[in-house]
Design a protein around this motif. Structure first.
Motif, PDB file in Angstrom:
ATOM      1  N   ILE A 246     -11.968  37.973  34.591  1.00 15.27           N
ATOM      2  CA  ILE A 246     -12.655  37.331  35.479  1.00 15.27           C
ATOM      3  C   ILE A 246     -11.572  36.565  36.445  1.00 15.27           C
ATOM      4  O   ILE A 246     -11.882  36.187  37.673  1.00 15.27           O
ATOM      5  N   GLY A 247     -10.376  36.581  35.970  1.00 22.30           N
ATOM      6  CA  GLY A 247      -9.170  36.249  36.886  1.00 22.30           C
ATOM      7  C   GLY A 247      -9.162  34.888  37.473  1.00 22.30           C
ATOM      8  O   GLY A 247      -9.720  33.890  36.723  1.00 22.30           O
ATOM      9  N   GLU A 248      -8.860  34.586  38.475  1.00 27.56           N
ATOM     10  CA  GLU A 248      -8.823  33.345  39.276  1.00 27.56           C
ATOM     11  C   GLU A 248     -10.140  32.660  39.444  1.00 27.56           C
ATOM     12  O   GLU A 248     -10.127  31.470  39.647  1.00 27.56           O
ATOM     13  N   ALA A 249     -11.112  33.385  39.306  1.00 26.13           N
ATOM     14  CA  ALA A 249     -12.561  32.726  39.550  1.00 26.13           C
ATOM     15  C   ALA A 249     -12.984  32.010  37.943  1.00 26.13           C
ATOM     16  O   ALA A 249     -13.838  31.023  38.203  1.00 26.13           O
ATOM     17  N   LEU A 250     -12.015  32.198  37.170  1.00 27.25           N
ATOM     18  CA  LEU A 250     -12.366  31.543  35.691  1.00 27.25           C
ATOM     19  C   LEU A 250     -11.851  30.162  36.095  1.00 27.25           C
ATOM     20  O   LEU A 250     -11.003  29.602  36.434  1.00 27.25           O
ATOM     21  N   SER A 251     -13.005  29.164  35.869  1.00 33.79           N
ATOM     22  CA  SER A 251     -12.772  27.679  36.185  1.00 33.79           C
ATOM     23  C   SER A 251     -12.987  26.806  35.071  1.00 33.79           C
ATOM     24  O   SER A 251     -12.443  25.742  35.145  1.00 33.79           O
ATOM     25  N   ALA A 252     -13.399  27.131  34.137  1.00 32.28           N
ATOM     26  CA  ALA A 252     -13.585  26.398  32.812  1.00 32.28           C
ATOM     27  C   ALA A 252     -13.640  26.915  31.633  1.00 32.28           C
ATOM     28  O   ALA A 252     -14.283  28.107  31.507  1.00 32.28           O
ATOM     29  N   PHE A 253     -12.975  26.670  30.710  1.00 37.05           N
ATOM     30  CA  PHE A 253     -12.917  27.401  29.300  1.00 37.05           C
ATOM     31  C   PHE A 253     -12.770  26.080  28.243  1.00 37.05           C
ATOM     32  O   PHE A 253     -11.546  25.771  27.963  1.00 37.05           O
ATOM     33  N   GLU A 254     -13.935  25.636  27.963  1.00 38.74           N
ATOM     34  CA  GLU A 254     -14.206  24.473  27.041  1.00 38.74           C
ATOM     35  C   GLU A 254     -14.367  24.825  25.595  1.00 38.74           C
ATOM     36  O   GLU A 254     -15.194  25.520  25.407  1.00 38.74           O
ATOM     37  N   ASP A 345      -5.472  12.710  22.152  1.00 35.85           N
ATOM     38  CA  ASP A 345      -5.588  13.588  23.538  1.00 35.85           C
ATOM     39  C   ASP A 345      -4.288  14.287  23.469  1.00 35.85           C
ATOM     40  O   ASP A 345      -3.450  14.011  24.070  1.00 35.85           O
ATOM     41  N   LEU A 346      -4.295  15.598  22.654  1.00 32.13           N
ATOM     42  CA  LEU A 346      -3.238  16.377  22.599  1.00 32.13           C
ATOM     43  C   LEU A 346      -3.071  17.555  23.176  1.00 32.13           C
ATOM     44  O   LEU A 346      -4.249  18.314  23.464  1.00 32.13           O
ATOM     45  N   SER A 347      -1.886  18.182  23.604  1.00 34.54           N
ATOM     46  CA  SER A 347      -1.917  19.475  24.041  1.00 34.54           C
ATOM     47  C   SER A 347      -0.755  20.145  22.963  1.00 34.54           C
ATOM     48  O   SER A 347       0.287  19.580  22.798  1.00 34.54           O
ATOM     49  N   VAL A 348      -1.199  21.515  22.818  1.00 36.98           N
ATOM     50  CA  VAL A 348       0.060  22.364  22.167  1.00 36.98           C
ATOM     51  C   VAL A 348      -0.243  23.820  22.905  1.00 36.98           C
ATOM     52  O   VAL A 348      -1.163  24.054  23.482  1.00 36.98           O
ATOM     53  N   LEU A 379      -9.785  23.989  26.154  1.00 40.73           N
ATOM     54  CA  LEU A 379      -9.041  25.056  25.422  1.00 40.73           C
ATOM     55  C   LEU A 379      -8.227  25.848  26.299  1.00 40.73           C
ATOM     56  O   LEU A 379      -6.679  26.324  26.178  1.00 40.73           O
ATOM     57  N   GLY A 380      -8.622  26.127  27.779  1.00 37.48           N
ATOM     58  CA  GLY A 380      -7.783  26.861  28.465  1.00 37.48           C
ATOM     59  C   GLY A 380      -6.701  26.063  29.129  1.00 37.48           C
ATOM     60  O   GLY A 380      -5.812  26.790  29.699  1.00 37.48           O
ATOM     61  N   ASP A 381      -6.414  25.101  28.855  1.00 36.60           N
ATOM     62  CA  ASP A 381      -5.285  24.057  29.281  1.00 36.60           C
ATOM     63  C   ASP A 381      -4.603  23.810  27.855  1.00 36.60           C
ATOM     64  O   ASP A 381      -3.481  22.984  27.979  1.00 36.60           O
ATOM     65  N   GLY A 382      -4.984  24.242  26.596  1.00 37.96           N
ATOM     66  CA  GLY A 382      -4.267  24.000  25.428  1.00 37.96           C
ATOM     67  C   GLY A 382      -4.434  22.447  25.173  1.00 37.96           C
ATOM     68  O   GLY A 382      -3.620  21.931  24.485  1.00 37.96           O
ATOM     69  N   ASN A 383      -5.365  21.730  25.653  1.00 37.48           N
ATOM     70  CA  ASN A 383      -5.479  20.621  25.551  1.00 37.48           C
ATOM     71  C   ASN A 383      -6.790  20.109  24.894  1.00 37.48           C
ATOM     72  O   ASN A 383      -8.066  20.478  24.999  1.00 37.48           O
ATOM     73  N   LEU A 384      -6.892  19.369  23.480  1.00 39.46           N
ATOM     74  CA  LEU A 384      -7.934  19.205  22.623  1.00 39.46           C
ATOM     75  C   LEU A 384      -8.076  17.648  22.392  1.00 39.46           C
ATOM     76  O   LEU A 384      -6.870  16.905  22.268  1.00 39.46           O
ATOM     77  N   HIS A 385      -9.344  17.084  22.306  1.00 43.78           N
ATOM     78  CA  HIS A 385      -9.705  15.705  22.088  1.00 43.78           C
ATOM     79  C   HIS A 385      -9.808  15.976  20.429  1.00 43.78           C
ATOM     80  O   HIS A 385     -10.932  16.447  20.308  1.00 43.78           O
ATOM     81  N   TYR A 386      -8.973  15.271  19.867  1.00 47.06           N
ATOM     82  CA  TYR A 386      -8.812  15.767  18.384  1.00 47.06           C
ATOM     83  C   TYR A 386      -9.161  14.193  17.628  1.00 47.06           C
ATOM     84  O   TYR A 386      -8.385  13.249  17.566  1.00 47.06           O
ATOM     85  N   ASN A 387     -10.434  14.016  17.620  1.00 47.25           N
ATOM     86  CA  ASN A 387     -11.142  12.791  17.080  1.00 47.25           C
ATOM     87  C   ASN A 387     -11.416  12.738  15.827  1.00 47.25           C
ATOM     88  O   ASN A 387     -12.336  13.535  15.307  1.00 47.25           O
TER      89      ASN A 387
END
Ligand code: FAD
Length: 463
Positions: A246-254, A345-348, A379-387
Motif C-alpha cells: 500500500i506504500g505511502e497511502a497506508l495511513s493507519a495501522f492500529e 504510553d510506550l514505544s519500542v 503498531l505502525g509507530d511502535g507505540n502501544l498504550h499498555y494499560n
C-alpha cells in the motif's frame, strides 16, 4: 497565598472581570479529563488575545505565582492541572479561537491556540485540505495543547507527529516578551529553529498563543479494514507487507486486543463485526487517487494465505468505516468505565514488539496475577498504550516501575506521545542520563529562570 486580592485586581484590569474565574467557576479547569489529577488554582484566567496573555504573565511573575497553561484539558499526563497550593494561576486559551487565514495554495493555516482541533479540520476540509492530526479527543483538544504536547494520534504513520506540521509559532515567554514567528514558510534555516523549543514542552517554557500549521491535500478515497490476527508476530509481518503493497497511502495501522474489544462491547454496547481472537488490526489507507480498495483486498488475501490473518472485514461504506474507528476510539472510555488502569504510553522498536509484549506480560503475571491488560495503540509507530487494570493501589508504583524498566531495556520511550506532565516526570528523572538531566535543566533555567512556567511539569522541581 496571603493576600491574592491585589493580583486578582490587576488581572481583572488586564483581561476584564468576567475573564477571571474564582471559586466554583474554576471547577472545569482544576481537574483533568480523567478526573485523576486535582488542583486548587488561585484563579483561572481566560485572556482574549496575545497582549492580555503577555501582561497577565508579567503580573503573575511579579506576584511570584506559578502559571499553568491550559488548552482543551484532555491531556493524559496531568500537565494542565495546577497543584493544590493555591499559588498557581491557570491561563486558559479557550477564548482565543480565531482561524486567521487558510492558504489553500501554500497549504497552510494560521490560527489561535484555543481553536479546537475538529473546528480547524472542518475549516481546512472546506478548502479541500486536511490538517492531519487525528485523535479521539479532537472534539475538545486545542491547537496550543496539541503543539505543547507534540500530539501523535492515528495519522502519525503517514504524516508524522504534530511537530512536523508546525511552520510557525507565536509564544509568550516567561518574562512577558512575545516571540512572533508566524511564518508561512516550509523552508527557514535562518539561525536556530526557536519554535522547536516550545513544541512538546508542555507549557514549561512559554505559552503558545498562535501557530502556522502545514496542511495536506484532503484524501478523496479511503478504505478501512478490521482484521483478526493469530499473534503479534503475524501482525508485524502483515505491517511490513502493508508497507510494500500500500506504500505511502497506508495511513493507519492500529493494534487492538481482544480484551479491549470485550471492554468496548460490555461498557459501550458496541459489538465488533469480527470476533474470537486475541488481537485485531485496524488498517486504513487514504489517497487522492483511486484503487485503494483493490490494494487492500490484495493485502488481505496475502494475509490469509500466509496465515497472518484469521478473519476480517473490509468496510463497504463510510458509515461502516466510521463504525470500525468508533471501536478503536471507545477503548479509553470503556477502560475508564471498567475501573481505569495504570497507563503506559510506550514505544519500542517495531520488530521487537512481540518479544516485548511476551516478556512484559510474563513479568506482570508473576508480579500481580490478578492484573488484566488493555493493550492498544499505533503498531505502525511502535507505540502501544499498555494499560494494566485490576491492580491494587499499593502495587501500582512497582508495576509502573517494572514496565518502564522493561521499556528501557528495549531502548524504548516511556512517553511516546502523551508527554510527561506530572504523571511521568519522576520516572523520566529516574531513567534519564546525566547529560539529559543537565541539558534539560539548563534549557529550563535559560528560558524560565524564575521557574514560573508550569512548575514541576516536564522538569522535576527537585532533582
Ligand atoms: C480520549 C482521548 C484520546 C487521546 N488520544 C490521543 C492520541 O491518540 N495521541 C495523543 O498524542 N494524545 C492523545 N490524547 C491526549 C490529548 O488529547 C493530547 O495530549 C492533546 O494534545 C492535548 O490537548 P489539550 O488542548 O487538551 O491540552 P491540555 O490538556 O489543556 O494541555 C496539555 C499540556 O499542554 C500544555 N498547554 C496547553 N495549551 C498550551 C498553550 N497554549 N501553550 C503552552 N502550553 C500549553 C498544558 O500546560 C499541558 O502541559 C487523548 C486524550 C483523550 C482524552
Amino acid at each position: 497565598m496571603q493576600d491574592a486580592g491585589p493580583l486578582l485586581e490587576m488581572l481583572r484590569s488586564i483581561c476584564g472581570d468576567s475573564a477571571v474565574l474564582t471559586g466554583a467557576d474554576m471547577a472545569g479547569y482544576a481537574s483533568d479529563w480523567r478526573d485523576m489529577f486535582h488542583g486548587k488554582p488561585l484563579c483561572v484566567l481566560r485572556p482574549a488575545n496575545t497582549a492580555e496573555v503577555a501582561k497577565s504573565v508579567v503580573a503573575c511573575v511579579g506576584a511570584g505565582v506559578g502559571i499553568v497553561p491550559q488548552g482543551g484539558n484532555t491531556g493524559l499526563a496531568g500537565g494542565a492541572t495546577p497543584d493544590d497550593s493555591g499559588r498557581q494561576v491557570v491561563i486558559s486559551l479557550d477564548r482565543m479561537t480565531a482561524i486567521r487565514r487558510i492558504d489553500s495554495i501554500g497549504m497552510t493555516v494560521e490560527l489561535e491556540a484555543g481553536v479546537i482541533l475538529q473546528t480547524a479540520k472542518e475549516a481546512a476540509a472546506a478548502e479541500n485540505r486536511l490538517l492531519p492530526i487525528s485523535l479521539a479527543a479532537e472534539g475538545s483538544a486545542r491547537i496550543g495543547g496539541l503543539i505543547a504536547t507534540n500530539a501523535g494520534g492515528v495519522d502519525v504513520l503517514r504524516y508524522g507527529m504534530t511537530r512536523g506540521l508546525v511552520l510557525g509559532l507565536e509564544v509568550v515567554l516567561p518574562d512577558g516578551q512575545v516571540l512572533h514567528r508566524l511564518r508561512h514558510l516550509r523552508k527557514d534555516n535562518a539561525g536556530y529553529d526557536l519554535k522547536q523549543l516550545f513544541i512538546g514542552s508542555e507549557g514549561s517554557l512559554g505559552i503558545i498563543t498562535a501557530a502556522v500549521l502545514r496542511l495536506v491535500p484532503l484524501p478523496r478515497h479511503r478504505t478501512t479494514a478490521l482484521i483478526s490476527v493469530p499473534d503479534i508476530a503475524a501482525a508485524v509481518r502483515l505491517y511490513a507487507r502493508a508497507q510494500d503493497d500500500i506504500g505511502e497511502a497506508l495511513s493507519a495501522f492500529e493494534l487492538i486486543s481482544g480484551d479491549g474489544l470485550a471492554l468496548v462491547a460490555t461498557h459501550m454496547g458496541q459489538e465488533a463485526p469480527v470476533k474470537g481472537a486475541d488481537w485485531y488490526l485496524l488498517i486504513e489507507a487514504g489517497s487522492s487517487l483511486p484503487g485503494l480498495r483493490t490494494a487492500m483486498e490484495t493485502l488481505m488475501e496475502a494475509a490469509f494465505e500466509e496465515g497472518w490473518a484469521t478473519d476480517g472485514v473490509l468496510a463497504e461504506s463510510e458509515a461502516q468505516a466510521d463504525g470500525l474507528w468508533s471501536l478503536r476510539e471507545s477503548l479509553t472510555e470503556a477502560e475508564g468505565k471498567a475501573g481505569g488502569a495504570i497507563k503506559h504510553d510506550l514505544s519500542v522498536p517495531i520488530p521487537e514488539i512481540a518479544d516485548f509484549l511476551q516478556e512484559t506480560g510474563k513479568m506482570l503475571r508473576s508480579m500481580v496475577p490478578e492484573a488484566r491488560l488493555n493493550i492498544f495503540g499505533h503498531l505502525g509507530d511502535g507505540n502501544l498504550h499498555y494499560n494494566v487494570m485490576n491492580v491494587a493501589k499499593a502495587d501500582s508504583a512497582r508495576v509502573n516501575t517494572a514496565v518502564h524498566d522493561m521499556v528501557a531495556r528495549y531502548n524504548g520511550s516511556i512517553s511516546a506521545e502523551h508527554g510527561l506532565g506530572q504523571y511521568r516526570t519522576a520516572e523520566w528523572a529516574r531513567l534519564a542520563t546525566p547529560p539529559e538531566h543537565d541539558l534539560t535543566h539548563r534549557i529550563k533555567r535559560a528560558l524560565d529562570p524564575m521557574g514560573v512556567m508550569n512548575p514541576g511539569k516536564v522538569v522535576p522541581l527537585h532533582d
